[in-house]
Every structure is written in C-alpha cells, then in structure tokens.
Design a protein around this motif. Structure first.
Motif, PDB file in Angstrom:
ATOM      1  N   TYR A 433      36.267  47.287  35.156  1.00 36.00           N
ATOM      2  CA  TYR A 433      35.040  46.812  35.813  1.00 36.00           C
ATOM      3  C   TYR A 433      33.879  46.779  34.818  1.00 36.00           C
ATOM      4  O   TYR A 433      33.089  45.820  34.799  1.00 36.00           O
ATOM      5  CB  TYR A 433      34.704  47.709  37.002  1.00 36.00           C
ATOM      6  N   ILE A 461      42.093  43.016  35.817  1.00 37.44           N
ATOM      7  CA  ILE A 461      41.863  43.645  37.125  1.00 37.44           C
ATOM      8  C   ILE A 461      42.936  43.193  38.115  1.00 37.44           C
ATOM      9  O   ILE A 461      43.465  43.989  38.895  1.00 37.44           O
ATOM     10  CB  ILE A 461      40.447  43.303  37.637  1.00 37.44           C
ATOM     11  N   VAL A 475      34.314  50.761  43.488  1.00 41.16           N
ATOM     12  CA  VAL A 475      34.279  49.668  42.512  1.00 41.16           C
ATOM     13  C   VAL A 475      34.633  48.316  43.123  1.00 41.16           C
ATOM     14  O   VAL A 475      33.989  47.306  42.829  1.00 41.16           O
ATOM     15  CB  VAL A 475      35.235  49.979  41.328  1.00 41.16           C
ATOM     16  N   ILE A 479      33.061  44.482  42.592  1.00 41.32           N
ATOM     17  CA  ILE A 479      33.797  43.370  41.980  1.00 41.32           C
ATOM     18  C   ILE A 479      33.757  42.152  42.896  1.00 41.32           C
ATOM     19  O   ILE A 479      33.467  41.030  42.457  1.00 41.32           O
ATOM     20  CB  ILE A 479      35.261  43.781  41.681  1.00 41.32           C
TER      21      ILE A 479
END
Length: 959
Positions: A433, A461, A475, A479
């Motif tokens: 991230y 990712i 997170v 994203i």
C-alpha cells in the motif's frame, strides 16, 4: 561397397540437393537403412575409411551408436570383441577428429558396456579395461576421458535396449568401479590441459550418488582441484559443475544426514561464500556471475532445512541469496526463487515442526523462526517488486519479449505469495500500500503521466489477495478509495479491474465493502469501454463481484441487466468479446439464483431474451435461411444459454424455460443436425438444463431424447451420446424411465457398433468412440439393470475389443475404463445382480481380451497408457482369478523366448497371481512395467511380440 556408395550419395542428396522432395526421399532412405542389419558393417567401414567426409562420419557414428544402443541383440555373441576392438580403434582415430564423431563413438562404447557383463571385459570390467588402454596409449587419453565421462551418464539411458536385470547389474558394476574411476581421473589431473575434461568426468560420476565417505571426498585431490579453481580469475565451468554436484551429493536422501556429510560441507561452503563479493564485481563476465549465483542457489536448495533453523551460519547463506536476488538480470535473480518458496513451506507448514512434540513447543519454535526470517522476506519483496513494472518501450517489444515479461510478472507474483505467507497478509498489504501511495503521488489523472509504478503496485496487491482477511478494515478501504483517482490508461485500467475482481470476497464481507460497490462497478463499465484487454478484465471482475456479492446485488438487478444487455447485444461503446460476455452471463445468473422463485422465473426469461430473440428471428425466416447461417451465428447464443442454465440454480425456473424454448431447439436440431459445432453448443445447453432441472424436466426430456435418438442414426454426432450420458446419470435409476432409457441406449449403441467395426473406424472417428464408451461406463454405474441384460452389451464388448489399440488418447482411455468397469462390477451395489450375465459374455472372450490387453502392455499402445492398461488387466485378473491366470499363461506362452526370458515370464505371471489373491496393486506394478520395458526395448523385439500376440486378430468365440 555398392551399399557404401549409396549411403554417400544419399547423404550428399540430403545435405546438398536443391529439391526438397529429393532431400526428403534421401532422409527416408537413410532412416530405413539405419534399421537394417547391413548398417553395422557399412557404418563401421565408412568410419574406418580415411576418405569419408565429415557428413559421412557424423551419420555413420550416429548410426553405429544407435545400433549398439537399440539393436545389439542382432549380433551373435562372438561379435562383442571385434565390435569393441573396432570402436576402440575409432576412439583412437578420432582423438583429435570431429568432437561430434568422438562423442558418438564414446556413447556407443558406453552402450556396449550396459549390454555386456563386466566379466566379458576382463577382470574389473570396462573401467579396468579403460585403465589398461590409457596406460598403454597415453596419447589417446582425451578420447578415453570422454568415454569415462559418458559411462555413468548412460546408466539411466532408456534408449539402450537392456533388460531391467542387466541394467541393475550395470549400476552395481559402476558402483564397485567408482574408486578405480576416480583414481584414473586423479592421475590425469597432472596433465594441465586435461583438467577441464577431468573435472567434467568427475561431475558425471558424482551424479550417480554412489556413497563415497564425506571424509574421503573432503580431502580428495579432485575436490581440492575443483575448489581451487573457484579462485581462478576466469571461473572454470567444470569446477562449478563439480561443486554443484558435491552440494547436492551432501544433501541426497541416502547421504546419511548432515552429521555424516559435515566434513565435506565444511570444505565446500566457506569456499563458495568467498565468492559473494564477486556478485557485485562489474569486471566479472555475466556467465561467471551466473555460475556463482547458481552455486548459491544450489546451496539454498540443498540446505534449506538447515537454513530454516535460523542459525547465524545459515543466515550468511540467506544474505548471499538476497544478494543474488538483487541482481538486475532476471535470469540470475530468479535462480533463488525456488529456495524462497521451499523455505516458506518449511517455515509455515506444521509438518516441519513435528519433532518439537506438544502444541506449545511447536508454536514457540514456529514463531521464533518466522520472526528471524521476516526481515529477509521484507528485503526480498523490495528487491523483486520493481520487476513487474511495465518497461517504457513495452509496446515496441516483440511478441516473444512481451510474453517473457508476462512470465516474469507471474514468477514475481509467486514470490510475493511466499512472502505473504511468511510475513502475514496484512503486514504485506501495508508494504505494498505504501508503494501504491508513493506511485499515485507521481501519477495524475493525465493519461500521459507515468502510470507504470501505480500499475505495478496494484499488480502486487492483486497477487496476494487470497492471503488478506475478508474483514481487513485498515488498508483495504483506503486502497479501494484510491482506485477511482487513477487515470484510465489501458494497462492500468485492466489491472484495476482485475484487482477489484480479486477482492470481491472482501467487498462482500467487510463492513465498508457495500459502500464501494457502485463506484467500482462504474470503473468496470469504463473498463468494458476502453479496449478488448480491459473489457476482458472488467467482465471477469464483474463475474467475481456478482458471485461473491450476489445477495447484496439483488436490489440492483435493473442496473446489472442494463450492463449485461449492452454488452451481449453489442450496442454502445462496450468492447466485450463474445467469449468474455460469458462472464457477464454467469454473473447475472448467479445473482438470479439469490432471487425468490417467482421473481427468478421472470429474471431468467429476461436474461435469456438477448439470446432467444435472435434465434427466433432466424427460425422465422424459414429452414433455408437457418441452414445457410454460419455456426458462429448460432453458437454464440447457445453458449450463453448453456451458461445461464448452468449457473441459475432454480431447477423449476430452468425447467419452465427449457419447455418454452424447446420449439426453438427442436427447429435447430431438425435443420442443423449435420453441423457438428452447432450441435455441440446446443447439446451443451440441453445438458446444463438437464443437470440443473433434473426430474423437473417433465415431458421435455422425453421429446429431447426422442429427437436425438432419431437424429443420431442419420448424422452420428458424438455430442448426442454426450447429452445422453448426462440423462443416464440423472434418470438411470428411475424405474419410471426404465423402458424409455432401455430403448434409447439400445438404439444409440447398436448404431455405434455398426459404425465402429474395424480399428480404422476408431482412428477416423475417435470422438464417437470416446463419447460412446463414456456413455457405456455411465450405464454400468447408473443403470446396470438396463445395460447388461440388453442385446447391445455383447456388441459393445466386441466393439471395445476391436478398438482398444486406437492411438487416440481419450478414445483409448474410455474403452479401457469401460472394460475395467465391467470387470469391477462385483464392487458395485447396483451391479451385483448382473455379474452372472456379465460372465456369460466375458468368459468366452476372456482369452482374447487378455491377449489384447497384454499386447497393449507390451507395445500396441504407448507407454503413457501403461497405468490404465495395467489397471484393466489387474481388474480382469481379480474378477476371474484362476481362469484369468490360465488366459495370461496361454498368451505369454505365445511370446518367443528371444523376446522374453522364462524368468521375466514367471515374474509377470506371479504378479497376476498375487492380484488374483487380492494383493495390493501398488506392489504389482514393477514386474508388469518390466515386462513392458523388455518387450519394447527395441523395434525388432516389439514387432516380434506384437506379431505373436496379434491384438487386431480377435478370433472371437461365438456366444
């Protein structure tokens, strides 16, 4: 002499004639010549002829090598010594001649050693003979060294037509001669110009893994010579090969363990570790760097279990492997990837910690080790993620280079998964991230801005999506909120879409997931409009979201329908291909599955409409227009209907739909039954409808079966058998369908038996054979009470006997599995009552079936079918016991003793006897495999065996 001249002329034509047809004719003649017995003398004469040119020498040396390997049995026993002496003379003649010729002659001598027992070479076998020759003729040592190198390599060369017993004996002979061989090589070390050749031969002997004490090897002159060569300015390839073999030697399963091998390990590892600074030496040649990297990778692979303990010494190797992983050349860096994967498995799998006993100790040790290696895997991640970034000139690369880059991305994705398993999904996600945030800060909405770092971070990712908790709340929301801010550049948008699809489970389970769905679906719509690649990614992501979030999306069905209709109708800006549109079909079907029944019927009708309407329109134009349409104009719609019927899990709604659509289906069956592609697509739709609706199909199933039963007799489409197979699976045990199904299978099988009357028929229509015997096996499993008493059962057995030797893999396997199912009938609850009927058909044919199966085992079928043939033969033996043994004895007695010895025959029959007594099949495979190997050891033997067993000559006894 005339034949020698003909060979020269053919070779001249092969290499120099301008006409392709003449060259092909010469090539065929030369190949046929190599199989003749005259090839021995002609090749030998031409090799001894000083006037032979290089083309002739290479061809004749290859011929002689091939003859020794495959056809040595053609020669009388007294021919060994003259042949050996001739080959020896040739070795000496070509000690400075063409290397290719010398290698072929060496391989021929090595093959001769595999065939001929050590005693025939004199006391001490070929190695002592070789030592005497080298002592007597030191000027020819280079040739003899090449022979010494290839000898151990030929131990497992199965092109050499040696019997298994002789091969095992040769292995023992080499093991007992290892010390002598190494002494010869040590003596040759004194000749400086031969050092490379000596070390290559030493590496070859090490590959045999014959146990030489580590204490002996650690101070052996050959080992010391190889280790000292590592310090030379120009790295010796042969030294690297020796050290590589020694590393694997110390870690071999039969090595006795680390404590036993410690003296050798202590001699090797420090010397290899001393090479680490050279990895960054700019003056070093790339090939040298590769060689050094290979040694570190070998150490990692060989000692991974030791390294996993996390000792200070092992971490030095880990740091060196990180150094290799940092190399800018991917071919070098990727040498370490296998190590990181194996290390991950040892660190994370419970099996690695069993020795620690109780749960507390296991968890403590596991935590300790994972903590030690965390920083190493974090470093690894930072070293590899840049490799997934698109190069600036990607679009200018050749297709091959683009493919290589994609393979690099896949390899790095695997490494990231390994890292996620060690570090944990969430910590790994945080690292990636931060890379994404950094990339986005340099990436504006402008398409011309550098989108590549952001795409690379997203690719990473996406790669670890399976290892992120579905309820991760720190997170993932950040994203997802960043995705709409990215520019709509084609490759970036493609990766964004794939990332959305990869995290569909998170979108369903996370508390904030629902809030992101509308804007993410908007991104997918943009993806469908950008280009074909982004459209394909968006369609796939759409499917994943609808599969995992279907309950949440039920209320948004109208919007989803709009996207679906736009895509499948080809209207608007969407660039979704017909193939990729199937993802959208599946997506809507999954959401419909979540609707209540009354709503599902209407929704199903709506989702079918874009496919049904064009079909109806074509039919309305009359049979002539329907007959003239291309298959693609029809199959695109049936493929969509097939997926709808597969994924809409509302049996009653699907049954109603198929009933409404049957007139359309019937019209196309009637007019297009000749068209295989259309029939396959239509039958797939019908099969999925049957599979989903099952017994709710009602009268439609009867009409469907009546249609295909009638059409099969005219058009013989294999997909009709395939559809019937699904019907048998669902309705086979239903007593109310018994009469109808009995008529169906008798009709289908009787037509097929008439089509497949000789092996050529199976070869020309393997698709029919495959689907026919798959259907027959289904009948045995689901309705044996209909199949075995029917008049077609004996016909199908006869048909199977005709077709067993068909070379088509699927058709052959279907026939063999059909026979195995018959032989295993007593194991089936449904089939127990049919055993007596089975026996009246099989027993009169038992001898012939056994003969054909043994013929298949011994060469009528390729070795890739051995497992299936073996199972069928053992199943027959288990079913018929002593009778089957008599059939087998009768068959094996047909094989001449020149092909199979009495001992080999006895071992094979003993394995069958053990099978009849109920022995475990796994223990019987070796003697069966060995008789197969013996009978295939060369073309001549194989032809003798097949000529004796005659698998195509049925001689079926009338029942």
């Amino acid at each position: 002499m005339e034949l020698q001249n003909t060979v020269k002329e053919a070779l001249n034509a092969l290499y120099h004639h301008p006409d392709d047809a003449v060259r092909m004719q010469a090539d065929r003649w030369l190949q046929d010549f190599q199989r003749t017995i005259d090839a021995w003398q002609v090749a030998d004469n031409l090799l001894h002829d000083a006037s032979s040119n290089q083309e002739t020498l290479i061809f004749c040396s290859q011929t002689l090598r091939s003859k020794v390997q495959r056809d040595f049995e053609e020669l009388p026993s007294e021919a060994f010594r003259p042949l050996r002496d001739s080959l020896n003379t040739l070795l000496k003649t070509f000690h400075k001649g063409p290397p290719k010729v010398r290698t072929q002659i060496s391989l021929a001598v090595a093959a001769l050693a595999v065939h001929v027992p050590a005693d025939d070479w004199g006391e001490g076998g070929i190695i002592n003979w070789l030592k005497d020759e080298m002592n007597s003729h030191p000027e020819f040592i280079p040739s003899f060294l090449e022979l010494l190198r290839v000898l151990p390599e030929e131990e497992f060369n199965y092109k050499i037509a040696a019997r298994p017993d002789r091969r095992r004996q040769f292995e023992k002979e080499l093991a007992s001669a290892t010390e002598t061989a190494l002494n010869i090589l040590t003596a040759c070390l004194n000749i400086n110009e031969l050092k490379e050749q000596v070390l290559e031969a030493f590496a070859s002997w090490l590959r045999l893994r014959h146990r030489i004490p580590a204490s002996t090897l650690s101070s052996h002159p050959l080992v010391l010579a190889a280790l000292s060569s590592l310090n030379a300015e120009i790295l010796s390839e042969s030294s690297v090969n020796v050290i590589s073999e020694l590393i694997h030697y110390t870690a071999a399963r039969n090595s006795g363990g680390v404590s036993v091998q410690l003296p050798l390990i202590q001699a090797i590892v420090p010397q290899v570790m001393n090479l680490k600074p050279q990895l960054r030496d700019p003056s070093k040649d790339e090939e040298d760097i590769k060689a050094i990297a290979r040694l570190f990778a070998d150490m990692g692979d060989a000692y991974v279990e030791l390294i996993a303990t996390g000792s200070d010494e092992s971490m030095l190797i880990v740091h060196a492997l990180l150094e290799v992983a940092s190399h800018p050349e991917f071919d070098i860096a990727s040498m370490t990837f296998n190590f990181w994967h194996n290390l991950q498995m040892i660190l994370t799998e419970r099996e690695s910690y069993r020795a620690f006993g109780d749960e507390t100790s296991i968890e403590t040790e596991r935590t300790r080790r994972l903590h030690i290696f965390c920083s190493s895997y974090e470093s690894l991640v930072s070293l590899v993620i840049f490799r997934v970034q698109y190069p600036q000139d990607y679009l200018d690369l050749s297709l091959e280079d683009q493919k290589d880059f994609m393979q690099t991305r896949y390899a790095v994705a695997d490494v990231l998964i390994d890292a996620a398993l060690v570090l944990g999904g969430e910590p790994m996600l945080k690292i990636l991230y931060m890379k994404l945030v950094e990339a986005i800060s340099h990436c504006g909405q402008d398409q011309n801005s550098d989108w590549r770092p952001a795409e690379a971070a997203l690719y990473c990712i996406r790669a670890i999506s399976d290892y992120i908790s579905d309820i991760e709340a720190e997170v993932m929301p950040q994203i997802m909120s960043l995705l709409p801010k990215l520019p709509h550049q084609p490759q970036l948008l493609q990766t964004v879409c794939l990332t959305i699809g990869a995290y569909s489970r998170w979108l369903n389970a996370a508390s904030s997931g629902l809030s992101f769905l509308p804007m993410l679906i908007d991104i997918l719509v943009s993806g469908m409009s950008m280009c074909e690649d982004s459209a394909a990614a968006a369609a796939l992501a759409f499917r994943h979201i609808c599969n995992d979030c279907k309950e949440k999306l039920c209320g948004s069905l109208d919007g989803l329908f709009q996207i679906y209709q736009t895509a499948v109708n080809g209207e608007g800006p969407f660039k979704v291909s017909a193939e990729d549109s199937l993802h959208l079909v599946e997506a809507l079907s999954m959401v419909i599955t979540e609707l209540p029944s009354e709503h599902a019927k209407k929704a199903l009708e709506a989702v079918c409409l874009p496919s049904v309407a064009p079909l109806q329109e074509i039919i309305n134009q009359g049979p002539q227009v329907l007959g003239q349409k291309t298959a693609r104009e029809l199959t695109v719609h049936f493929d969509r209907l097939a997926n709808i019927f597969r994924y809409v899990n509302h049996p009653e709604a699907v049954a109603d739909a198929i009933q409404r659509l049957w007139p359309i289906f019937k019209a196309i069956f009637d007019v297009r039954a000749w068209d295989m592609r259309t029939m396959e697509s239509l039958c797939r739709a019908c099969k999925n409808a049957v599979r989903t609706s099952k017994r709710l199909m009602g009268v439609t199933i009867g009409a469907m079966l009546e249609e295909i039963q009638g059409l099969y007799g005219q058009h013989h489409q294999p997909c009709f058998l395939y559809l019937s197979s699904e019907v048998i699976k669902i309705f086979g045990s239903d007593p109310s369908c018994a009469n109808y199904l009995k008529v169906l299978i008798e009709s289908l099988f009787s037509h097929t038996a008439c089509l497949l009357t000789k092996i050529q028929d199976f070869t020309s229509r393997p698709d029919i054979a495959d689907d026919c015997f798959l259907l027959a096996s289904r009948c045995i499993r689901y309705c044996p009470q209909l199949f075995f008493p029917s008049s077609v059962f004996p016909s199908m057995v006869d048909c199977a006997m005709v077709g067993i030797t068909v070379q088509h893999r699927e058709a052959c396997n279907s026939i063999l599995n059909f026979l195995s199912d018959i032989f295993d009938l007593a194991n089936s609850t449904l089939g127990e009552n049919c055993v007596s009927i089975r026996d009246t058909v099989i027993i009169p044919r038992g001898s012939t079936i056994t003969r054909i199966l043994i013929a298949c085992l011994t060469g009528a079928l390729p070795t890739s079918r051995l497992e299936t043939v073996t199972y069928a033969l053992l199943a027959l033996t288990r079913a018929y016991g002593l009778k089957a043994l008599e059939w087998a004895k009768e068959c094996v007695s047909l094989i001449p003793s020149t092909a199979v010895t009495e001992l080999e025959r006895t071992r094979f029959l003993q394995a069958l006897s053990d099978a009849a007594s109920g022995a475990n099949m796994n223990g019987l495979v070796v003697p069966i495999d060995e008789i197969s190997e013996v009978c295939r050891r060369n073309r001549t033997v194989q032809e003798i065996v097949q000529g004796a067993l005659r698998p195509l000559d049925l001689n079926i006894v009338a029942v």
